[in-house]
Every structure is written in structure tokens, then in C-alpha cells.
Write an enzyme that holds these catalytic residues in place. Structure first.
Site, PDB file in Angstrom:
ATOM      1  N   TYR A  26       0.755  -1.236  -0.051  1.00 38.17           N
ATOM      2  CA  TYR A  26       0.009  -0.133   0.077  1.00 38.17           C
ATOM      3  C   TYR A  26       0.823   1.320   0.105  1.00 38.17           C
ATOM      4  O   TYR A  26       0.688   2.111  -0.787  1.00 38.17           O
ATOM      5  CB  TYR A  26      -0.879   0.002   1.301  1.00 38.17           C
ATOM      6  CG  TYR A  26      -1.742   1.189   1.477  1.00 38.17           C
ATOM      7  CD1 TYR A  26      -2.893   1.396   0.608  1.00 38.17           C
ATOM      8  CD2 TYR A  26      -1.532   2.007   2.489  1.00 38.17           C
ATOM      9  CE1 TYR A  26      -3.603   2.658   0.899  1.00 38.17           C
ATOM     10  CE2 TYR A  26      -2.308   3.118   2.837  1.00 38.17           C
ATOM     11  CZ  TYR A  26      -3.433   3.314   1.997  1.00 38.17           C
ATOM     12  OH  TYR A  26      -4.050   4.553   1.726  1.00 38.17           O
ATOM     13  N   LYS A  64     -10.972   1.448   9.996  1.00 38.03           N
ATOM     14  CA  LYS A  64      -9.690   1.490  10.692  1.00 38.03           C
ATOM     15  C   LYS A  64      -9.979   1.539  12.104  1.00 38.03           C
ATOM     16  O   LYS A  64     -10.996   1.532  12.742  1.00 38.03           O
ATOM     17  CB  LYS A  64      -9.369   3.159  10.259  1.00 38.03           C
ATOM     18  CG  LYS A  64      -9.431   3.414   8.622  1.00 38.03           C
ATOM     19  CD  LYS A  64      -8.070   2.936   8.222  1.00 38.03           C
ATOM     20  CE  LYS A  64      -8.035   3.043   6.832  1.00 38.03           C
ATOM     21  NZ  LYS A  64      -8.135   4.357   6.326  1.00 38.03           N
TER      22      LYS A  64
HETATM   23  P1  NAD Z   1     -12.391   4.406   1.118  1.00 39.91           P
HETATM   24  O1  NAD Z   1     -12.240   3.060   0.827  1.00 39.91           O
HETATM   25  O2  NAD Z   1     -13.613   4.751   1.966  1.00 39.91           O
HETATM   26  O3  NAD Z   1     -12.593   5.128  -0.265  1.00 39.91           O
HETATM   27  C1  NAD Z   1     -12.124   4.683  -1.417  1.00 39.91           C
HETATM   28  C2  NAD Z   1     -13.060   4.462  -2.565  1.00 39.91           C
HETATM   29  O4  NAD Z   1     -12.160   4.117  -3.708  1.00 39.91           O
HETATM   30  C3  NAD Z   1     -14.154   3.540  -2.333  1.00 39.91           C
HETATM   31  O5  NAD Z   1     -15.297   3.912  -2.399  1.00 39.91           O
HETATM   32  C4  NAD Z   1     -13.802   2.397  -3.437  1.00 39.91           C
HETATM   33  O6  NAD Z   1     -14.927   1.885  -3.793  1.00 39.91           O
HETATM   34  C5  NAD Z   1     -13.302   3.202  -4.360  1.00 39.91           C
HETATM   35  N1  NAD Z   1     -12.373   2.267  -5.381  1.00 39.91           N
HETATM   36  C6  NAD Z   1     -11.791   1.297  -5.289  1.00 39.91           C
HETATM   37  N2  NAD Z   1     -11.400   0.795  -6.304  1.00 39.91           N
HETATM   38  C7  NAD Z   1     -11.994   1.456  -7.435  1.00 39.91           C
HETATM   39  C8  NAD Z   1     -11.677   1.342  -8.719  1.00 39.91           C
HETATM   40  N3  NAD Z   1     -11.276   0.381  -9.174  1.00 39.91           N
HETATM   41  N4  NAD Z   1     -12.772   2.377  -9.368  1.00 39.91           N
HETATM   42  C9  NAD Z   1     -13.230   3.363  -8.729  1.00 39.91           C
HETATM   43  N5  NAD Z   1     -13.441   3.499  -7.495  1.00 39.91           N
HETATM   44  C10 NAD Z   1     -12.610   2.625  -6.689  1.00 39.91           C
HETATM   45  O7  NAD Z   1     -11.144   5.002   1.735  1.00 39.91           O
HETATM   46  P2  NAD Z   1     -10.970   6.765   2.136  1.00 39.91           P
HETATM   47  O8  NAD Z   1     -10.837   6.365   3.704  1.00 39.91           O
HETATM   48  O9  NAD Z   1     -12.017   7.656   1.631  1.00 39.91           O
HETATM   49  O10 NAD Z   1      -9.707   7.085   1.331  1.00 39.91           O
HETATM   50  C11 NAD Z   1      -9.570   7.933   0.238  1.00 39.91           C
HETATM   51  C12 NAD Z   1      -8.098   8.053  -0.124  1.00 39.91           C
HETATM   52  O11 NAD Z   1      -7.262   8.504   1.118  1.00 39.91           O
HETATM   53  C13 NAD Z   1      -7.413   6.711  -0.680  1.00 39.91           C
HETATM   54  O12 NAD Z   1      -6.490   7.069  -1.615  1.00 39.91           O
HETATM   55  C14 NAD Z   1      -6.568   6.402   0.817  1.00 39.91           C
HETATM   56  O13 NAD Z   1      -5.537   5.575   0.208  1.00 39.91           O
HETATM   57  C15 NAD Z   1      -6.205   7.630   1.053  1.00 39.91           C
HETATM   58  N6  NAD Z   1      -5.745   7.623   2.525  1.00 39.91           N
HETATM   59  C16 NAD Z   1      -6.919   7.517   3.629  1.00 39.91           C
HETATM   60  C17 NAD Z   1      -6.584   7.472   4.956  1.00 39.91           C
HETATM   61  C18 NAD Z   1      -7.415   7.370   5.918  1.00 39.91           C
HETATM   62  O14 NAD Z   1      -7.165   7.451   7.028  1.00 39.91           O
HETATM   63  N7  NAD Z   1      -8.838   7.335   5.574  1.00 39.91           N
HETATM   64  C19 NAD Z   1      -5.259   7.601   5.195  1.00 39.91           C
HETATM   65  C20 NAD Z   1      -4.237   7.635   4.362  1.00 39.91           C
HETATM   66  C21 NAD Z   1      -4.562   7.862   2.948  1.00 39.91           C
END
Ligand code: NAD
Length: 323
Positions: free
Chosen positions: A146, A189
Site C-alpha cells: 500500500y 480503521k
Molecule cells: P475508502 O475506502 O472509504 O474510499 C475509497 C473509494 O475508492 C471506495 O469507495 C472504493 O469503492 C473506491 N474504489 C476502489 N477501487 C476502485 C476502482 N477500481 N474504481 C473506482 N473506484 C474505486 O477510503 P478513504 O478513507 O475515503 O480514502 C480515500 C483516499 O485517501 C484513498 O486513496 C486512501 O488511500 C487515502 N488515505 C486515507 C486515509 C484514511 O485514514 N482514511 C489515510 C491515508 C490515505
């Protein structure tokens, strides 16, 4: 009217961001493989598309001025540590295709959401860790696929900005939490998992919850409203390099569990069990954030956890009542 596209608009942060951008007067297109789970999207258009696919990325970015790229196959430590190959493949495809399609469709600004998981494992071996500044990411040695993929996609953004006429912004989130995030099913998380466990214990009168590891591992947690505010400020800023977005107050997981029990008004014992805990300690150095955006997150962990617990408790109660 500026037209913006949010990928991952069916997910936790993307869904909140869509609502915020609509309220700011943007025309918003949300894109995701699924719709938001807990309430309808406020996006003017919502496209259900798999962004691993090139043609779908071209469709998604057509006629768009700015892109917030949040789509990712991700979850908590349990999911991340058990799905390295899948995560690297899916997220690399999503990011390679989305940024190139954005450039083909002459998108002007592109914001990529990276993670504190890019930081090297050897800088996070102590619970009382030195806060991580942006330059600590190199020499690179993230713990999981990741983090490696995030690092590569960060570089992709830097190279597209250098080689093409597209402004890029890169944010490294540190543990974002809040209502409307996944709270069950294996991808949740730690803040959401603790809220669910405490809510269930309270509902059924249990006196114990389980925590992975000894609970002395440390993290900082940032409330969703601050995250959205920071994302928007970053997009509007001149910052071209990766930047941390998080709180710089570190707590142990045991302290977080005690805080949630206090909020819930219950006394609980913590049973420590085997499980993936990630790095031993992690905190955000916000020097660059303060200097560049003249801003930093303001919502306290206590206030954020109160709001999050209230929402998760409601979800838990309605699910249990429906059984
Ligand atoms: P989340 O999993 O709630 O949202 C990610 C979304 O991406 C999901 O709705 C999923 O369906 C969509 N997705 C996955 N594969 C896909 C595809 N092939 N085509 C289209 N959509 C697709 O995660 P989040 O917490 O909202 O995170 C958003 C971003 O922030 C991500 O890139 C994540 O890596 C990054 N991030 C989040 C955190 C956190 O604490 N939440 C921390 C570090 C980084």
C-alpha cells in the site's frame, strides 16, 4: 462554473469532499465503483465506473477542470497487511490510468491522496516516535505494498507536473476518522473499530473489548472536517511537493479506547489479542503544513471521537435492533 471530479466519491473522504465542493459552488462529478453506503451523494453527476480501466478513466475525466484523486482499494491494517499483491495491482492501475486520462483531457489541476504509510518502517519502531517530516520518506522502505504504491504514484504526479501542463498537488493523510466511514466488515480503521466494539459492549452490557497487540502502539488522528478543509486549501495553494495532513498529537491505542469508553459512559477492560498492528509509532510533523498553508487541523480528538461515536452507536443499535 468550475467542473471538478472526485474519484472515490462513494468512499468515506470522497463522499464528504463532494458535499463540501458542492456547497462551495463547484459543479461536481463523483466517480466510484460503488455509491456511498450510508447516505445519497450530493454530486451533480455520479458515474459508477471501475477506474482500473483506461476507457472508463477517459470518460470520467472528460470536460473536467480539476481532479481530486481519492479512489483506492484500501482498508485498515487487517486488510492492508493481508492483500499486498491485490492492493499494488489495483491501485497502480487506478492511478496510472486516471492521471494519464486527466492529462489527455487537459485537466488543469490534479490532487493525489497519498498516505503516511509511505514512511520507512525503521523510522517508526518506537512508540515515542519522532514526528515524520516529508523528507523522511527517502531512502524509501514502506512497510506494505500500500505504501510502496502510494510512493510511486506520488512520483508519477511529480513527473506529470514536470513533463506536462498540469498542476499537481500531493497530500499524505495521517489516520482520518469521522462519521460516515466504514465501521464494520474488515476494512474499518482503528477509531471506527473501537467505537463499534464499545457501542456493542454498552448495548449488551459486556465488560470487555479486544484490542490488537499490547495497545501501546501510537498514532495521531485527524477529524474528517479538518481533512476536507486542508484538502481544499492544498488544491488552491502553490504547494507542488508532498505534504502531511494530520494532527500532531500522538496517543496510544489504549488511550484511544479509554477515551471512547469515557465518551460512551461505560467502564471496560481491554483484552489484548494477537493481530496486525502496523508500525509501532507514527506521528505527523506539521512544520511544512503550517508554513505552506498557514493552517493546521483544529478539531480536538475528544470532539471528533464524540461525533464519531454518536454516529457509530446509532448504526450499531439500528443493525442490532433489525436482527
Ligand atoms: P475508502 O475506502 O472509504 O474510499 C475509497 C473509494 O475508492 C471506495 O469507495 C472504493 O469503492 C473506491 N474504489 C476502489 N477501487 C476502485 C476502482 N477500481 N474504481 C473506482 N473506484 C474505486 O477510503 P478513504 O478513507 O475515503 O480514502 C480515500 C483516499 O485517501 C484513498 O486513496 C486512501 O488511500 C487515502 N488515505 C486515507 C486515509 C484514511 O485514514 N482514511 C489515510 C491515508 C490515505
Amino acid at each position: 462554473m468550475t467542473k471538478v471530479m472526485v474519484t472515490g466519491a462513494g468512499g468515506f473522504i470522497g463522499h464528504h469532499l463532494v458535499g463540501y465542493l458542492v456547497s462551495k459552488g463547484y459543479h461536481v462529478r463523483g466517480v466510484d465503483i460503488k455509491r456511498p453506503e450510508y447516505e445519497g451523494s450530493k454530486a451533480h453527476e455520479f458515474m459508477e465506473l471501475d477506474l482500473r480501466n483506461w476507457d472508463n478513466c477517459l470518460k470520467a475525466t472528460e470536460g473536467v477542470d480539476e481532479v481530486y484523486a481519492l479512489a483506492a482499494d484500501m482498508g485498515g491494517m487487517g486488510f492492508i497487511s493481508a492483500n499486498n499483491a491485490r492492493i499494488l495491482r489495483n491501485n497502480a492501475l487506478i492511478n496510472l490510468n486516471t492521471i494519464h486520462a486527466a492529462q489527455e483531457n487537459k485537466v488543469k489541476r490534479y490532487l493525489y491522496t497519498s498516505s503516511a504509510c509511505v514512511y520507512p518502517e525503521h523510522k517508526q519502531t518506537e512508540a515515542n516516535v519522532v514526528p515524520l517530516k516529508e523528507s523522511d520518506a527517502y531512502p524509501a522502505h514502506p512497510q506494505d505494498a500500500y505504501g510502496w504504491e502510494k510512493l510511486i504514484s506520488e512520483r508519477l504526479c511529480l513527473y506529470y507536473a514536470e513533463d506536462c501542463e498540469m498542476e499537481t498537488r500531493i497530500v499524505r493523510f495521517h489516520n482520518i476518522f469521522g462519521p460516515l466511514g466504514t465501521w464494520d466488515g474488515g476494512r474499518e480503521k482503528v477509531p471506527a473499530a473501537i467505537c463499534r466494539k464499545v457501542a456493542l459492549a454498552k448495548l449488551y452490557g459486556n465488560s470487555e473489548i479486544e484490542i490488537w497487540g499490547d495497545g501501546e502502539q501510537t498514532r495521531s488522528f485527524c477529524y474528517i472536517d479538518d481533512c476536507i478543509d486542508g484538502l481544499y486549501r492544498l488544491m488552491r495553494s502553490d504547494c507542488k511537493v508532498p505534504i502531511n495532513l494530520g494532527q500532531d498529537r500522538m496517543v496510544t491505542i489504549n488511550e484511544l479506547a479509554a477515551m471512547v469508553s469515557y465518551i460512551a459512559g461505560v467502564k471496560l477492560r481491554i483484552k489484548h489479542i494477537e493481530g496486525p498492528i502496523g508500525v509501532r509509532g507514527r506521528n505527523s510533523d506539521n512544520t511544512l503544513l503550517r508554513k505552506t498553508l498557514e493552517w493546521e487541523p483544529v478539531i480536538s480528538l475528544e470532539v471528533g471521537m464524540q461525533r464519531t461515536f454518536a454516529w457509530i452507536e446509532e448504526q450499531v443499535r439500528s443493525r442490532e435492533n433489525a436482527k
